[in-house]
Write an enzyme that holds these catalytic residues in place. Structure first.
Site, PDB file in Angstrom:
ATOM      1  N   HIS A  25      66.009  48.061  65.451  1.00 41.39           N
ATOM      2  CA  HIS A  25      64.820  48.388  65.092  1.00 41.39           C
ATOM      3  C   HIS A  25      64.606  49.896  65.336  1.00 41.39           C
ATOM      4  O   HIS A  25      64.453  50.639  64.375  1.00 41.39           O
ATOM      5  CB  HIS A  25      63.639  47.773  65.504  1.00 41.39           C
ATOM      6  N   GLU A  39      61.970  56.128  62.001  1.00 47.12           N
ATOM      7  CA  GLU A  39      62.448  55.873  63.426  1.00 47.12           C
ATOM      8  C   GLU A  39      62.668  57.117  63.804  1.00 47.12           C
ATOM      9  O   GLU A  39      62.199  57.543  65.334  1.00 47.12           O
ATOM     10  CB  GLU A  39      63.566  54.815  63.710  1.00 47.12           C
ATOM     11  N   HIS A  73      59.494  58.136  66.283  1.00 48.22           N
ATOM     12  CA  HIS A  73      60.054  58.369  67.559  1.00 48.22           C
ATOM     13  C   HIS A  73      60.762  59.336  68.276  1.00 48.22           C
ATOM     14  O   HIS A  73      60.396  59.872  69.385  1.00 48.22           O
ATOM     15  CB  HIS A  73      60.383  56.620  67.926  1.00 48.22           C
TER      16      HIS A  73
END
Length: 431
Positions: A98, A158, A162
């Site tokens: 993930h 992602e 992040h």
């Protein structure tokens, strides 16, 4: 989908709330040296060894060599996507990536920290900067649900959500002359490298926990399976009672580019019930040869060094060989680690899959323990080429460990993974 947080001294309830919020925003002791052997363009952070550990101070500011209190709690998150046949993704015998998220040491988190670096076309970015092998791995193991969009969309998400928040991945932390997006390339390579040290499917299967349409499991069984191999407690995630994710927590020494990831117990509540957990088989997808990794452990829970090796097509293996440990000694006929005269094993198959026997009988792995004998069920092993050596791999991992180093007539039980005090690899040496 799934996400979450960790810290030295955080309130579990507050972290649980952050994890829950992140879950819904996601798309609508050993240490692990995270460095691929073929890191694109040989990017180095230049950070000295032995630097401060993230979250050791609740007020530390982030620098190029330290994730401060706002980003010092890192978690590697994995999916088990086993929905309908049209929305099940990833190999049937592996969990998938993930992401790698930076949380504050108090359990809160920030996202989308620098829109000017919201890179797109990640595939081209990786290919242009020497990350083709990383991209190839991502195409298999970093998958988006078809209903949520393309894999590229997940990768872009992602990184933007992040990756841009890490202080050690800021542009001014890169070596002079680095190409645009080099920090994102380093991010993806580190995530892949770290994921390869966390074979969730293998760890669960070694404990007899496999996907089933009828069987259910308890949370304590899931946790025990990972703890026995990894040494720490993860945070399993469920949708209702169906398993769909797991979080592994770390603090970091140095840079995300090439720092040391120090595992920690979970600091957030699981979303799974205590019992009746369904581990649903994937449908409409296929299995793959298990990820090949080389893990060299020099001290359990303090200095495990993990690097990734690239494997080619299946090749021949010796029919008779000894298993020589990287630190000292090797394997006896009962499958124990010793400094005495080593056993000669008989191997049958190729590097992609082979069985092994000693004079005592079949060799295999059960419950994470390697053994040979008349009552042992045979396990299919693989061999990984690394630096001219042929390393034994179980479930794709070349990491083995024991509770102590043998000496004299004392022998030690051999465990798969790096969860015990003395870690090593086993070289297949022709006799």
């Amino acid at each position: 989908m799934a996400p979450s947080a960790l810290s030295v001294a955080l309130a579990l309830l507050s972290v649980g709330g952050a994890a829950s919020a992140r879950f819904f925003s996601a798309f609508s002791s050993q240490s692990i040296r995270s460095s691929l052997t073929t890191r694109a363009a040989s990017i180095s952070s230049g950070c000295p060894a032995g630097g401060a550990l993230s979250c050791a101070s609740s007020s530390a500011k982030g620098t190029c060599c330290l994730e401060g209190s706002e980003t010092g709690l890192l978690l590697q998150t994995q999916f088990w996507d086993a929905g309908s046949s049209s929305d099940s993704t990833g190999p049937t015998n592996s969990w998938t990536i993930h992401g790698l998220w930076p949380d504050a040491c108090d359990g809160t988190f920030e996202e989308n920290c620098d829109s000017s670096r919201d890179y797109t076309d990640i595939s081209t970015l990786l290919t242009d900067q020497g990350g083709s092998s990383t991209l190839s791995f991502m195409n298999t193991y970093w998958k988006n649900l078809p209903s949520d969009g393309s894999d590229e969309e997940l990768w872009e998400h992602e990184w933007a959500t992040h990756g841009t928040c890490y202080s050690t991945l800021q542009v001014d932390c890169l070596p002079s002359g680095s190409p645009k997006g080099a920090e994102a390339v380093a991010f993806f390579e580190t995530v892949v490298s770290l994921f390869q040290t966390l074979p969730t499917y293998e760890w669960l299967a070694n404990a007899g926990i496999t996907p089933s349409s009828s069987k259910t499991y308890t949370l304590s069984e899931l946790n025990a399976a990972v703890e026995s191999a990894w040494g720490f407690t993860p945070a399993f995630q469920c949708s209702s009672s169906t398993l769909d994710g797991v979080y592994y927590y770390f603090s970091l020494q140095g840079s995300v580019i090439d720092g040391t990831f120090n595992p920690r117990d979970t600091a957030t509540d699981t979303t799974c019930p205590s019992s009746g957990i369904k581990y649903t088989p994937k449908s409409g997808t296929t299995s793959v040869s298990t990820t090949k990794t080389k893990t060299t452990t020099t001290k359990t829970k303090t200095t495990t060094s993990t690097t990734t090796t690239t494997t080619g097509p299946a090749s021949a293996i010796p029919t008779r060989a000894m298993l020589v440990a990287s630190s000292t000694g090797g394997i006896l006929s009962l499958g124990t680690w010793s400094t005495q005269t080593l056993a000669t094993m008989t191997l049958s198959g190729s590097s992609d899959g082979f069985t092994m026997t000693s004079s005592k009988g079949n060799c295999g792995v059960s419950g994470g323990v390697f053994a040979c004998g008349s009552g042992v069920s045979s396990t299919t092993f693989t061999a990984v080429s690394s630096g001219g050596d042929l390393l034994l791999a179980s479930g794709g991992s070349t990491a083995f460990s024991s509770d102590a180093t043998p000496s004299g007539e004392t022998v030690e039980t051999v465990y798969t993974g790096s969860g015990h005090a003395e870690g090593y690899t086993l070289t297949i040496t022709s006799t």
